[in-house]
Design a protein around this motif. Structure first.
Motif, short mmCIF file in Angstrom:
data_model
loop_
_atom_site.label_atom_id
_atom_site.label_comp_id
_atom_site.label_asym_id
_atom_site.label_seq_id
_atom_site.Cartn_x
_atom_site.Cartn_y
_atom_site.Cartn_z
N ALA A 1 -14.61 45.12 16.44
CA ALA A 1 -14.45 46.42 15.79
C ALA A 1 -13.60 46.24 14.54
N TYR A 2 -13.98 46.95 13.48
CA TYR A 2 -13.27 46.87 12.20
C TYR A 2 -12.88 48.28 11.79
N MET A 3 -11.72 48.41 11.13
CA MET A 3 -11.31 49.73 10.65
C MET A 3 -11.05 49.68 9.16
N VAL A 4 -11.22 50.86 8.54
CA VAL A 4 -10.87 51.04 7.13
C VAL A 4 -10.00 52.29 7.05
N LEU A 5 -8.78 52.13 6.54
CA LEU A 5 -7.90 53.28 6.34
C LEU A 5 -8.29 54.00 5.05
N VAL A 6 -8.45 55.32 5.14
CA VAL A 6 -8.76 56.16 3.98
C VAL A 6 -7.49 56.91 3.59
N PRO A 7 -7.05 56.82 2.34
CA PRO A 7 -5.77 57.41 1.93
C PRO A 7 -5.82 58.94 1.89
N PRO A 8 -4.66 59.58 1.88
CA PRO A 8 -4.63 61.04 1.76
C PRO A 8 -5.09 61.48 0.36
N CYS A 9 -5.46 62.75 0.24
CA CYS A 9 -5.90 63.32 -1.05
C CYS A 9 -5.04 64.54 -1.37
N ARG A 10 -4.69 64.66 -2.64
CA ARG A 10 -3.85 65.77 -3.13
C ARG A 10 -2.57 65.88 -2.30
N ASN A 11 -2.41 66.97 -1.58
CA ASN A 11 -1.16 67.20 -0.85
C ASN A 11 -1.25 66.79 0.63
N GLY A 12 -2.29 66.05 0.97
CA GLY A 12 -2.41 65.58 2.34
C GLY A 12 -1.31 64.56 2.65
N ARG A 13 -1.08 64.34 3.92
CA ARG A 13 -0.01 63.43 4.31
C ARG A 13 -0.56 62.13 4.89
N GLU A 14 0.27 61.11 4.86
CA GLU A 14 -0.08 59.83 5.48
C GLU A 14 0.22 59.89 6.97
N LEU A 15 -0.79 59.66 7.76
CA LEU A 15 -0.59 59.70 9.21
C LEU A 15 0.23 58.49 9.66
N LEU A 16 0.95 58.69 10.76
CA LEU A 16 1.77 57.63 11.33
C LEU A 16 0.89 56.62 12.09
N PRO A 17 1.42 55.42 12.33
CA PRO A 17 0.65 54.43 13.10
C PRO A 17 0.15 54.96 14.44
N ALA A 18 1.00 55.68 15.15
CA ALA A 18 0.60 56.21 16.46
C ALA A 18 -0.56 57.18 16.33
N GLU A 19 -0.60 57.96 15.25
CA GLU A 19 -1.69 58.92 15.06
C GLU A 19 -3.00 58.20 14.73
N ILE A 20 -2.91 57.17 13.92
CA ILE A 20 -4.11 56.38 13.61
C ILE A 20 -4.63 55.70 14.87
N LEU A 21 -3.70 55.12 15.67
CA LEU A 21 -4.10 54.50 16.93
C LEU A 21 -4.82 55.50 17.83
N SER A 22 -4.32 56.72 17.86
CA SER A 22 -4.93 57.76 18.69
C SER A 22 -6.36 58.03 18.23
N GLN A 23 -6.57 58.08 16.90
CA GLN A 23 -7.94 58.28 16.39
C GLN A 23 -8.85 57.11 16.79
N VAL A 24 -8.32 55.90 16.67
CA VAL A 24 -9.13 54.72 17.02
C VAL A 24 -9.58 54.79 18.46
N VAL A 25 -8.65 55.12 19.36
CA VAL A 25 -8.96 55.12 20.80
C VAL A 25 -9.77 56.35 21.20
N ASN A 26 -9.37 57.51 20.75
CA ASN A 26 -9.99 58.76 21.23
C ASN A 26 -11.25 59.15 20.46
N ASP A 27 -11.23 58.96 19.14
CA ASP A 27 -12.39 59.38 18.35
C ASP A 27 -13.50 58.33 18.34
N TYR A 28 -13.09 57.05 18.44
CA TYR A 28 -14.09 55.98 18.35
C TYR A 28 -14.26 55.22 19.67
N ASN A 29 -13.51 55.62 20.70
CA ASN A 29 -13.66 55.05 22.05
C ASN A 29 -13.46 53.53 22.09
#
Length: 545
Positions: free
Chosen positions: A99-127
């Motif tokens: 499995a490979y991931m690509v981080l997409v940066p925030p836009c305008r006033n969006g925020r940078e997610l923390l490592p734990a939040e990205i990990l959660s997306q990897v596990v929960n959104d992509y199984n």
């Protein structure tokens, strides 16, 4: 986000730009050689457009223009860019092993997610559930490695279990050729012929099969592994087994061998003197050892070796394994020596010899000798006089023929009957294959018989049964042909090595080619090349080196 005139550009270092213009939203691509191909796939670009909250974008347009490798095209109607947090895109390979991931940066006033939040997306959104490399995800987020392709998970291939095996604990390979010392003397007494064992010696141990280790994909799917197959302990003769069947021991003193896949401990029948009329013919299931000689008219048969200490006269000796004649044989044109292994004799005179192995002697005179492997004459004389000598691989002699031109025939290579048999077997296989093709055509013509009459069903079943039997016959024919072809191949490129002299009227036959020595030829190796027999300096000396 930067503004240029009427345009608002979202790039972030990615190989394309989102350009928000009055006419609409455009994508401008960069097909640089250093750009990972994953970043220019429709799935990833559509993901980025969606993560930017772009309204009414056309996925079909993205796919079409990527296929055409267009550098700039419109993807959505006019709109203002929206705030967007950083996010992660995950792609797996076809087998689900990486499995490979690509981080997409925030836009305008969006925020940078923390490592734990990205990990959660990897596990929960992509199984991603198997072999996740959390450190790779965390470090990429901490380092801000946007639009880089990072490997974040590795599956594991299944590992099949090792098959069980049988460890044989006695010597199974033996060199029955007599040894020559540094003085050129050949020892016909000390031969490596068999493995001697004592009662209760351990002969074989079964090593159990090992279970397989399952694998998994990065999505958590288990990949089953095959367990190893247990090895079957060979059957035996004069042996017994432990209670669990994993250890084989000898029941008697004797010699241990593997015969047709069976472990056999053979007892030895010893005759303390001559085999004469007082002993009569011998037919023994094991080895026969004669401390004297064998007189005219008697027969010895043995499923093991035959060993005779004194001279064999006009007798018949037949052994499934080796025949060792420590003095030799004076056959008077009526003796037969036939062995499934090697024949070792100090001399062979006026005798018929047939062996599936090799013949080793000091000299052979006026005999008809056939050896599937080699005929090697070494010792004080090393001479071959008269008769016909045939060998599959090589004949090694000091002297071939006599100065007076005694007719001596030496033949090498596969016997013509073996090649004829191979051709016959090949024809049989072709006929069987043709029958299989005919049945296949009939089966195809029958079509689907699920709802057909019982008669059609019976015909279908009969055709299938016939085809199965023919396929079995074909497979057996293939095994037989391959064995025969291997045997023929093993006996090709036959050579005659004369480390002394070949006298005139010695006739050499190699795989159909013939050559008759006209004048004495010293120290030469004869072989077949381009359909003719040629000779050059001898490849071997009297030691066979």
């Amino acid at each position: 986000m930067e503004e240029t005139g009427t345009r608002k550009i979202d790039s972030g270092g990615f190989p394309f730009e989102l350009q928000y213009e009055l006419e609409g939203v455009y994508v401008e691509l960069s097909y640089r050689p250093d750009v990972n191909e994953l970043l220019l796939t429709p799935k990833f670009i559509v993901y980025v457009l969606g993560s930017r909250g772009l309204d009414d974008f056309n996925m079909g347009t993205v796919v079409l223009n990527l296929r055409k490798k267009e550098r700039r095209f419109q993807v959505a109607p006019p709109q203002e860019p929206k705030d967007a947090d950083s996010s992660v895109y995950v792609e797996t390979d076809k087998g689900g092993m990486r499995a490979y991931m690509v981080l997409v940066p925030p836009c305008r006033n969006g925020r940078e997610l923390l490592p734990a939040e990205i990990l959660s997306q990897v596990v929960n959104d992509y199984n991603i559930a198997g072999g996740l490399i959390e450190e790779a995800v965390t470090k990429s987020v901490q380092d801000g490695r946007y639009y880089e392709v990072v490997e974040i998970a590795n599956g594991r291939l299944p590992v099949n279990g090792a098959n069980g095996r049988i460890n044989i604990l006695f010597q199974t390979a033996h060199d029955s050729a007599p040894r020559m010392d540094e003085h050129g003397n050949v020892d016909y007494k000390s031969l490596d012929l068999f493995a001697g064992v004592k009662k209760d010696d351990v002969l074989a141990v079964r090593v159990p099969a090992q279970p397989g280790v399952p694998g998994f994909t990065v999505l958590g799917k288990e990949l089953p592994a095959k367990n190893g197959r247990e090895a079957n302990m060979p059957r035996g003769k004069n042996v017994r087994f432990s209670e669990d069947g994993n250890v084989m021991v000898a029941e008697v003193d004797g010699r241990a061998d593997i015969v047709n896949g069976r472990v056999e401990v053979s007892t030895v029948y010893t005759i303390p003197g001559d085999v004469d009329m007082g002993i009569g013919n011998i037919d023994f299931n094991g080895d026969v050892r004669v401390m004297g000689g064998v007189i005219t008219g008697l027969t010895i048969r043995a499923t093991g070796n035959i060993e005779v200490s004194e001279v064999v006269e006009r007798a018949m000796l037949i052994a499934d394994k080796n025949i060792i004649l420590r003095k030799g044989v004076q056959g008077m044109d009526r003796a037969l020596i036939k062995a499934g292994g090697d024949v070792i004799s100090r001399f062979i005179e006026r005798c018929l010899v047939e062996t599936d192995g090799s013949v080793h002697a000091d000299y052979i005179v006026y005999s008809n000798v056939t050896a599937r492997k080699s005929v090697v004459l070494r010792g004080k004389h090393g001479k071959l006089i008269g008769g016909v000598t045939r060998a599959g691989k090589e004949v090694v002699v000091r002297l071939a023929g006599t100065p007076t031109g005694e007719k001596t025939i030496i033949e090498l290579g596969p016997p013509p009957r073996q090649k004829a048999l191979a051709k016959e077997k090949q024809t049989q296989m072709e006929q069987t294959q043709e029958q299989i093709k005919k049945i296949d055509s009939l089966l195809e013509a029958q079509g689907d018989v699920v709802n057909e009459s019982p008669e059609r069903m019976r015909m279908w079943s009969k055709l299938l049964s016939g085809r199965e039997q023919l396929q079995k016959t074909y497979d057996e024919q293939m095994v037989g042909l391959n064995k025969l072809l291997d045997l023929i191949q093993d006996t090709e490129d036959g050579k005659l090595h004369v480390y002394g002299e070949a006298y005139h009227d010695v006739k050499v036959l190699i795989d159909g080619a013939a050559f008759t020595v006209k004048d004495t030829i010293p120290y030469a190796t004869f072989k077949k090349r381009d359909g003719e027999i040629v000779f050059a300096s001898c490849d071997k000396n009297e030691r066979g080196e």
